[in-house]
Design an enzyme around this catalytic site. Structure first.
Site: not given
Ligand code: NAI
Length: 343
Positions: A230, A254, A259, A291
């Site tokens: 993000r 990305d 954005e 994105h």
């Molecule tokens: P997920 O929920 O599986 O993993 C997120 C991880 O971040 C978890 O292990 C969690 O414990 C950790 N986390 C939470 N708070 C934290 C903090 N303060 N410091 C460090 N780590 C922390 O999510 P996933 O599916 O891996 O997605 C990650 C991010 O990718 C999403 O939040 C989303 O913003 C982004 N995303 C971007 C896309 C794109 O097209 N560019 C598409 C899909 C997701």
């Protein structure tokens, strides 16, 4: 069920029409984004389907509720653009927690390789029959240290990809797990030791501007910063400063904090007002994609399938594993502990 689908793009329609027809859900596609000025369009619909740049703030939630909307189906994983706590007791909120973590992790590596091996520059040169190699020297990823912030679904796949390249992996997560061949360290240590830093955590109050002036000051000279998570995880002005001070060697983005007024649209031929983005794009060591990390055939299919399943659970009054629950005030914890409906 009738669902108002906001911020619709051509690539969304085939999969949603197909999946909707199977479940008797009619999607009405609006190109405009959902916000205070456009919420009226949702009048008479059972639910809305929204994406990352729709603005579902508290005022929008109130409007939707008054128009009879009872479900918000996010067709993405992140939900920082929805006032979920304000929906409690009024509107059920669903998301698609994972559609293709591979798509995002692979795009992250594509950006890293493009940057390190100057593929974007070579592509432009050879199209112009310029076969000079001057300025294209890269470096091996093998043996370098990558620091991964957030080791959830996407972070873990990115870690596996990096291990395949022979990289050493450091990680930081608020809730560390057990991952073979990966050492959890403090955020400070990760910043200090990594040659490449990749962000895969959600945007929360805690992670807002996780990479700012202070963090950049602690990084290794020449570090490559990757953000496919993000935009607001990075303070973009601090990043520009870090690049100008030659601390940040390259950045691949990305996502970008501002954005929402730009990404997913064609501004070629226009004067873009955002000086920070314009400066970033003008830098030879910055690569910006808009994105698109999620954008694969597999992901689009999974997004439509899961969104329709969430809406069917809602329509049939069933508990849905993808509902964002705010009953105890903590969305993530609440979701982990409960299996019934939010309210
Ligand atoms: P997920 O929920 O599986 O993993 C997120 C991880 O971040 C978890 O292990 C969690 O414990 C950790 N986390 C939470 N708070 C934290 C903090 N303060 N410091 C460090 N780590 C922390 O999510 P996933 O599916 O891996 O997605 C990650 C991010 O990718 C999403 O939040 C989303 O913003 C982004 N995303 C971007 C896309 C794109 O097209 N560019 C598409 C899909 C997701």
């Amino acid at each position: 069920m009738k669902i108002a689908f906001f911020d619709a793009k051509d690539y969304d329609k085939p999969s949603f029409v197909r999946e909707g027809a199977r479940a008797d859900i009619e999607f009405k596609f609006f190109e405009t984004r959902l916000g205070e000025d456009t919420a009226e369009l949702a009048r008479g619909f059972d639910g809305v389907c929204v994406f990352v740049n729709d603005d579902v703030n508290a005022a929008v939630v109130d409007k939707l509720y008054s128009y009879g909307v009872r479900a918000i189906a996010l067709r993405c994983a992140g939900y920082n653009n929805v006032a979920v706590e304000h929906c409690f007791g009024k509107i059920h909120v669903f998301r698609v927690p994972a559609y293709s973590p591979y798509a995002v992790a692979e795009h992250t590596m594509a950006l890293l390789l493009t940057s390190v091996r100057r593929i974007h520059k070579a592509y432009n040169r050879t199209r112009d029959f310029n076969f000079s190699l001057s300025g294209l020297t890269g470096f091996d990823l093998h043996g370098k240290t990558v620091g991964v912030v957030g080791t959830g679904k996407i972070g873990r796949i990115f870690i596996e990809i990096c291990k395949g390249f022979g990289m050493r992996v450091l990680a930081y997560d608020k809730f560390p797990a057990q991952i073979e061949g990966c050492s959890y360290v403090s955020l400070d240590e990760l910043f200090a030791r990594s040659d490449v830093i990749s962000l895969h955590c959600p945007l929360t109050e805690e992670t807002h501007h996780l990479i700012g002036r202070e963090a950049i000051g602690r990084m290794k000279k020449g570090v490559i910063v990757l953000n496919t998570s993000r935009g607001a995880l990075i303070d973009a002005e601090a990043l520009i400063d870090g690049i100008k001070r030659r601390i940040v060697g390259a950045a691949c983005l990305d996502v970008y904090e501002e954005e929402s007024d730009l990404f997913f649209r064609d501004f070629s031929g226009h004067i873009v007002e955002d000086d920070v983005l314009a400066r970033l794009i003008s830098m030879p060591n910055v690569i910006v994609t808009s994105h698109q990390a999620f954008l694969t055939e597999e992901a689009l299919s999974n997004i439509a399938e899961t969104t329709v399943k969430n809406l069917v659970d809602f329509a049939e009054g069933r508990a849905c594993e993808n509902e964002l629950c705010y009953r105890c005030g903590k969305i993530e914890d609440c979701k982990k502990n409960r299996s019934e409906k939010c309210f």
